[in-house]
Scaffold this motif. Sequence first.
Motif, PDB file in Angstrom:
ATOM      1  N   ILE A 425      38.113  35.803  52.124  1.00  0.00           N
ATOM      2  CA  ILE A 425      38.744  37.098  52.386  1.00  0.00           C
ATOM      3  C   ILE A 425      40.241  37.028  52.088  1.00  0.00           C
ATOM      4  O   ILE A 425      40.835  38.004  51.616  1.00  0.00           O
ATOM      5  CB  ILE A 425      38.492  37.528  53.836  1.00  0.00           C
ATOM      6  CG1 ILE A 425      36.980  37.608  54.102  1.00  0.00           C
ATOM      7  CG2 ILE A 425      39.143  38.872  54.118  1.00  0.00           C
ATOM      8  CD1 ILE A 425      36.241  38.589  53.236  1.00  0.00           C
ATOM      9  N   GLY A 426      40.868  35.874  52.351  1.00  0.00           N
ATOM     10  CA  GLY A 426      42.289  35.738  52.044  1.00  0.00           C
ATOM     11  C   GLY A 426      42.578  35.842  50.563  1.00  0.00           C
ATOM     12  O   GLY A 426      43.595  36.436  50.157  1.00  0.00           O
ATOM     13  N   LEU A 427      41.706  35.291  49.736  1.00  0.00           N
ATOM     14  CA  LEU A 427      41.889  35.403  48.289  1.00  0.00           C
ATOM     15  C   LEU A 427      41.725  36.849  47.827  1.00  0.00           C
ATOM     16  O   LEU A 427      42.473  37.334  46.971  1.00  0.00           O
ATOM     17  CB  LEU A 427      40.882  34.494  47.579  1.00  0.00           C
ATOM     18  CG  LEU A 427      41.165  34.112  46.122  1.00  0.00           C
ATOM     19  CD1 LEU A 427      42.530  33.473  45.982  1.00  0.00           C
ATOM     20  CD2 LEU A 427      40.093  33.159  45.613  1.00  0.00           C
ATOM     21  N   GLN A 428      40.760  37.553  48.413  1.00  0.00           N
ATOM     22  CA  GLN A 428      40.614  38.974  48.102  1.00  0.00           C
ATOM     23  C   GLN A 428      41.845  39.768  48.546  1.00  0.00           C
ATOM     24  O   GLN A 428      42.326  40.653  47.826  1.00  0.00           O
ATOM     25  CB  GLN A 428      39.365  39.520  48.813  1.00  0.00           C
ATOM     26  CG  GLN A 428      38.056  38.926  48.350  1.00  0.00           C
ATOM     27  CD  GLN A 428      37.609  39.489  47.025  1.00  0.00           C
ATOM     28  OE1 GLN A 428      37.543  40.686  46.841  1.00  0.00           O
ATOM     29  NE2 GLN A 428      37.314  38.618  46.084  1.00  0.00           N
ATOM     30  N   PHE A 429      42.359  39.438  49.718  1.00  0.00           N
ATOM     31  CA  PHE A 429      43.549  40.116  50.238  1.00  0.00           C
ATOM     32  C   PHE A 429      44.757  39.855  49.346  1.00  0.00           C
ATOM     33  O   PHE A 429      45.603  40.743  49.154  1.00  0.00           O
ATOM     34  CB  PHE A 429      43.824  39.632  51.659  1.00  0.00           C
ATOM     35  CG  PHE A 429      44.752  40.507  52.436  1.00  0.00           C
ATOM     36  CD1 PHE A 429      44.284  41.620  53.113  1.00  0.00           C
ATOM     37  CD2 PHE A 429      46.104  40.215  52.508  1.00  0.00           C
ATOM     38  CE1 PHE A 429      45.138  42.433  53.826  1.00  0.00           C
ATOM     39  CE2 PHE A 429      46.972  41.019  53.224  1.00  0.00           C
ATOM     40  CZ  PHE A 429      46.488  42.130  53.891  1.00  0.00           C
ATOM     41  N   PHE A 430      44.846  38.664  48.794  1.00  0.00           N
ATOM     42  CA  PHE A 430      45.957  38.320  47.896  1.00  0.00           C
ATOM     43  C   PHE A 430      45.924  39.192  46.644  1.00  0.00           C
ATOM     44  O   PHE A 430      46.960  39.731  46.223  1.00  0.00           O
ATOM     45  CB  PHE A 430      45.859  36.839  47.520  1.00  0.00           C
ATOM     46  CG  PHE A 430      46.794  36.431  46.421  1.00  0.00           C
ATOM     47  CD1 PHE A 430      48.143  36.250  46.655  1.00  0.00           C
ATOM     48  CD2 PHE A 430      46.312  36.225  45.135  1.00  0.00           C
ATOM     49  CE1 PHE A 430      49.011  35.871  45.636  1.00  0.00           C
ATOM     50  CE2 PHE A 430      47.157  35.849  44.110  1.00  0.00           C
ATOM     51  CZ  PHE A 430      48.511  35.672  44.370  1.00  0.00           C
ATOM     52  N   TYR A 431      44.753  39.357  46.045  1.00  0.00           N
ATOM     53  CA  TYR A 431      44.656  40.191  44.841  1.00  0.00           C
ATOM     54  C   TYR A 431      44.941  41.658  45.154  1.00  0.00           C
ATOM     55  O   TYR A 431      45.584  42.364  44.355  1.00  0.00           O
ATOM     56  CB  TYR A 431      43.268  40.041  44.216  1.00  0.00           C
ATOM     57  CG  TYR A 431      43.062  38.740  43.484  1.00  0.00           C
ATOM     58  CD1 TYR A 431      43.907  38.368  42.447  1.00  0.00           C
ATOM     59  CD2 TYR A 431      42.023  37.881  43.815  1.00  0.00           C
ATOM     60  CE1 TYR A 431      43.720  37.174  41.763  1.00  0.00           C
ATOM     61  CE2 TYR A 431      41.834  36.690  43.141  1.00  0.00           C
ATOM     62  CZ  TYR A 431      42.684  36.336  42.122  1.00  0.00           C
ATOM     63  OH  TYR A 431      42.503  35.151  41.448  1.00  0.00           O
ATOM     64  N   LYS A 432      44.468  42.150  46.305  1.00  0.00           N
ATOM     65  CA  LYS A 432      44.745  43.533  46.671  1.00  0.00           C
ATOM     66  C   LYS A 432      46.238  43.757  46.891  1.00  0.00           C
ATOM     67  O   LYS A 432      46.786  44.798  46.504  1.00  0.00           O
ATOM     68  CB  LYS A 432      43.965  43.900  47.936  1.00  0.00           C
ATOM     69  CG  LYS A 432      42.455  43.912  47.750  1.00  0.00           C
ATOM     70  CD  LYS A 432      41.735  44.157  49.064  1.00  0.00           C
ATOM     71  CE  LYS A 432      40.223  44.074  48.882  1.00  0.00           C
ATOM     72  NZ  LYS A 432      39.508  44.237  50.167  1.00  0.00           N
ATOM     73  N   THR A 433      46.904  42.786  47.507  1.00  0.00           N
ATOM     74  CA  THR A 433      48.352  42.907  47.717  1.00  0.00           C
ATOM     75  C   THR A 433      49.096  42.922  46.392  1.00  0.00           C
ATOM     76  O   THR A 433      50.044  43.704  46.204  1.00  0.00           O
ATOM     77  CB  THR A 433      48.844  41.751  48.596  1.00  0.00           C
ATOM     78  OG1 THR A 433      48.086  41.708  49.808  1.00  0.00           O
ATOM     79  CG2 THR A 433      50.315  41.919  48.937  1.00  0.00           C
TER      80      THR A 433
END
Length: 482
Positions: A425-433
């Motif tokens: 989820i952190g990697l997904q959050f990084f791309y969304k940011t």
Amino acid sequence: MIGCGAILVSLAGLLMTLPHFISEPYRYDSTSPGGISLTIKDPRWVGAWWLGFLIAAGTVALAAIPYFFFPKEMPKEKHELQFRRKVLAVTDSPARKGKDSPTEQSPGEATKKQHGPVQIAPNLTVIQFIKVFPKVLLQTLRHPTFLLVVLSQVCLSSMAAGMGTFLPKFLERQFFITASYANLLIGCLSFPSIIVGIVVGGVLVKRLHLGPVGCSVLCLLGMLLCLFFSLPLFFIGCPSHQIAGIIHQPGAQPGLELFPGCMESCSCQSDGFNPVCDPSAHVEYITPCHAGCSSRVVQDALDKSQVFYTNCSCVAGGNPVLAGSCDSTCSHLVVPFLLLVSLGSALACLTHTPSFLLILRGVKKEDKALAVGIQFMFLRILAWMPSPVIHGSAIDTTCVHWSLSCGHRAVCRYYNNDLLRNRFIGLQFFYKTGSMICFALVLAVLRQQTKEARTKESRSSPGLEQQLLVSEPGKKSEDSRV
């Protein structure tokens, strides 16, 4: 061409099913007494993985048949081509050429019209195109709006590639559900939400008549809401099972690590995997041999049979163990988790249509086709190719027990669920940011350009007013004549 392409896609789907028909029969570990009884919940369950590719290939082949009955040129396109040829014939007439003859133009303007991309693009040879392409590419990449929108789409595509590749596996490991149920939930919730997001984005652009600034505001708002609904995903999940000899939770009952001598007489294989569960202590063992079991009992029920292993020296209290992995008490959380994922996907897909319009409106008319080609090139190279590798590497770092094949790591049997959830989820959050930051920069650039354009208009407005005042009498006479 479309029909031939669809046939090629269906042939590729058929090729994906070939390993099932030409490979050796599946091999299973023989580390348990009495053999192995597989169920659909067993992590070694393979199933008819090839059947989906076969059905998809057949569907694509059937859908390609109508394309072969289309005419070579559509009737509407014929009329449009004839109209364009008449317009070009009028614009290229001798009277028109006399007005725009090279003798009346400056040498710089003449060379620009002769060697500009608009003039030579239709008649370029391969060598000329190779010479002109780097200049046009650099010219397109220097456009800040185009570059920032493409980078934001790269971030979104990286998120989509990682999610599409590893979300079924993540749900299966995180919530201890079957692979078929995980894919069923994704197909029923995630994909319809993506379609709805794209359609709603297009409807908002059309209904609100959004310009470049409005499109960038819509993209930024969609990504902000997507990030907001992604935060609870860090806290929705199931903890790891207590695996004897691998994972020992604080305060739990003693596992295999405290009984090093209980299975010495069993001579268990180190690479065996046939999980069994102690339901009373909720402790899982890698194989019945690692639990020290010596006998096997099969109880027949109405719909299925249950396999138990008894006389287990490593199990606390000597209780019998049940074949298969332990059930989780929080598997019901998979539905709210996937609902939040689907809502975030719909909000992220709101940016699809407005971001594409930002690209088309942000470049010159003659460079639109090249800009779209560059966009998809960057998406393939920077997103769809490396993103699954990055997500897979991040997931592998959370593995706590690897299955060995010929002395090398083969398959991960157990993950640290908390670490797996935080990293995925952190990697997904990084791309969304990253996508949200790019859209914020696009909005800032467009506002600055709008401000500069208004300043130029205000500076040139006094001269224009004088010209309008001078030309008003003549204009009135012309209007009266009309």
